[in-house]
Design an enzyme around this catalytic site. Sequence first.
Site, short mmCIF file in Angstrom:
data_model
loop_
_atom_site.label_atom_id
_atom_site.label_comp_id
_atom_site.label_asym_id
_atom_site.label_seq_id
_atom_site.Cartn_x
_atom_site.Cartn_y
_atom_site.Cartn_z
N LYS A 184 0.83 -1.20 -0.25
CA LYS A 184 0.12 0.08 -0.17
C LYS A 184 1.12 1.35 -0.26
O LYS A 184 1.71 1.83 0.60
CB LYS A 184 -0.65 0.41 1.52
N ARG B 185 0.57 -5.62 3.24
CA ARG B 185 -0.61 -5.68 4.03
C ARG B 185 -1.02 -7.18 3.31
O ARG B 185 -0.29 -7.50 2.78
CB ARG B 185 -2.12 -4.13 4.35
N ARG C 104 -13.94 -6.56 -1.54
CA ARG C 104 -15.13 -5.28 -0.99
C ARG C 104 -16.24 -5.22 -1.42
O ARG C 104 -16.27 -6.06 -2.49
CB ARG C 104 -14.23 -4.00 -0.94
N ASP D 200 -16.85 0.46 0.27
CA ASP D 200 -15.06 0.14 -0.71
C ASP D 200 -14.61 -0.25 0.55
O ASP D 200 -13.27 -0.63 0.28
CB ASP D 200 -14.31 1.24 -1.47
N ASN D 201 -14.68 0.30 1.98
CA ASN D 201 -13.90 -0.11 3.03
C ASN D 201 -14.70 -1.61 3.48
O ASN D 201 -13.66 -1.69 5.02
CB ASN D 201 -13.23 1.18 3.85
N ASP E 186 -8.87 -1.59 5.86
CA ASP E 186 -8.72 -0.91 5.20
C ASP E 186 -8.45 0.93 6.81
O ASP E 186 -9.39 1.41 6.80
CB ASP E 186 -9.64 0.22 4.46
P1 AMP Z 1 -9.19 5.35 1.46
O1 AMP Z 1 -10.22 6.40 1.63
O2 AMP Z 1 -8.01 5.37 1.53
O3 AMP Z 1 -10.28 4.04 1.57
O4 AMP Z 1 -9.96 5.45 -0.32
C1 AMP Z 1 -10.31 5.62 -0.72
C2 AMP Z 1 -9.89 5.44 -2.75
O5 AMP Z 1 -9.08 6.51 -2.97
C3 AMP Z 1 -9.35 4.54 -3.08
O6 AMP Z 1 -9.49 3.99 -4.18
C4 AMP Z 1 -8.17 4.32 -2.85
O7 AMP Z 1 -7.44 3.62 -3.54
C5 AMP Z 1 -8.03 6.02 -3.54
N1 AMP Z 1 -6.81 6.57 -2.41
C6 AMP Z 1 -6.99 6.91 -1.65
N2 AMP Z 1 -5.58 7.32 -1.32
C7 AMP Z 1 -4.69 7.32 -2.89
C8 AMP Z 1 -3.78 8.65 -2.89
N3 AMP Z 1 -2.64 9.43 -1.56
N4 AMP Z 1 -3.17 7.58 -4.29
C9 AMP Z 1 -4.23 7.08 -5.17
N5 AMP Z 1 -5.15 7.06 -4.79
C10 AMP Z 1 -5.73 7.33 -3.40
MG MG Z 2 -10.18 1.76 1.42
#
Ligand code: AMP
Ligand code: MG
Length: 494
Positions: free
Chosen positions: A112, A175, A182, A251-252, A261
């Site tokens: 990650k 991880r 998901r 998605d989490n 996540d």
């Molecule tokens: P999260 O809120 O961290 O579960 O992320 C939600 C979505 O945003 C997922 O598709 C992640 O892969 C994407 N995402 C979050 N942070 C980044 C990042 N720094 N670069 C690329 N994708 C991100």
């Molecule tokens: Mg996520």
Amino acid sequence: MRTLENLPFDNAFARLPEQFYTRLAPDPLPEPVLVAASPAAAALIDLDPAEFARPEFARVFAGNALLPGSEPLAAVYSGHQFGMWAGQLGDGRAHLLGEVPGAGAGWEIQLKGAGQTPYSRFADGRAVLRSSLREFLCSEAMAALGIPTTRALCVVGSPLPVRRETVETAAVCTRLAPSFLRFGSFEHWAVNKQPDALRVLADYVIDRFRPELRDAANPYDALLRDAGRRTGDLIARWQTVGFMHGVMNTDNMSILGLTLDYGPFGFMDGFDANHICNHSDDHGRYAYKAQPQIGHWNLFALGRALRSLVGSQDDVKAAIADSYVPAFENGYLNGLRAKLGLQDALPGDEDFIGETLSLLQRFHPDYTTFFRVLSRLPGAVTDASRATVDAPLRDHFIDRDACDAWLTLWRARLAAEGSRDDVRQAAMLAVNPKYVLRNWVAEEAIRAAQQGDDRVTAEVLACLSRPFDEQPEFERYAAPPPDWAQHLAVSCSS
Ligand code: AMP
Ligand code: MG
């Protein structure tokens, strides 16, 4: 035990049709340095912890060198974020390297923060050291608490600057999980009207992780019920231990019922059912007290996605009502009974638990400490001795009389089942942790690591690997937040 080079990869997910992912290599990270590694996670894939010390280890888990047999890819998924359909998301900063056989079906190894993918949208594909260490420590802490979770093998840091609210530095967290699929992985194909792909994915999960469901009259209905039951049980465990996920978007939510996540999560310090651990969650959608209903809502999103396979909308409703609802309710009730030292289920328990929660809500004692201290109190006291005997608990209450009144109820309830102190205290100490990953403790580990000192992280990992043991050498990690940490804020920024 295995060395890095002889981890035997068998990449089942990579054998699915290409529409489920994009194959691509991680982006190298400059000057990778190992910051933390978990011997317990390494044991899952039979990896020799002596491997941690090799420079090659940091290179591999920075994404700079590929292990023989790995087939890196980023998976596609969609999801609901904060109650709204967010469309396509996907692994925007995660690379699945492949799967290594081990305990159970095997363990997928995922980096990650190892660079952009076709699903990064406008983001940089990176993760900062701060959030990577939080995920690492909490994954391993949850596992030690016996709560289903993805695992974390290690964190590799780098001087590469990464812009968030301020400029921080990059890291990669590796991880492990049987699968990172998901709810949103299924929503993706349902919303894009690709029922064949949806079925392929559901079959993959059933055949690979839940083969027993094949014998059900409708294995997809059984899969929904399985996810419902496990998610209900998971959220019951979160509530009883005082864990808040912070971003329960679909998605989490793991199809296998794992905590997945780790972002702006938190453990309850002073009890407050209204607590919102995520600073970015303005309306408290994911507040502590909301988690059970949100789990239910998320199950409906999964159910809607699986509907074409399960049957009618009524079948979906029935599947969720029969699985999630009782799993959560029983899990929570029995979880609190156990925390209170009650072995039997007696009429009136729900009222007594309600009394307990309103006491906690009125006086906000430290949630973890309350139950740990309670565990050691005797089941009977004399009027002359009670002030001294109960002092360790009473001292957490401004209103001692309120505490005393509740203790009287508790003792009456213990007496009603003929509770024996030695048995009851041992049982309570085995379910009421002394140590959870408090925000301030994570912050202390992070600040030291940001200065190049990884010893605090190692110490916190060691402490949290035995959360039910006293460990006097780590006593300070059991303390409520010190003054400097009273207003620590955690947000989605990671
Ligand atoms: P999260 O809120 O961290 O579960 O992320 C939600 C979505 O945003 C997922 O598709 C992640 O892969 C994407 N995402 C979050 N942070 C980044 C990042 N720094 N670069 C690329 N994708 C991100
Ligand atoms: Mg996520």
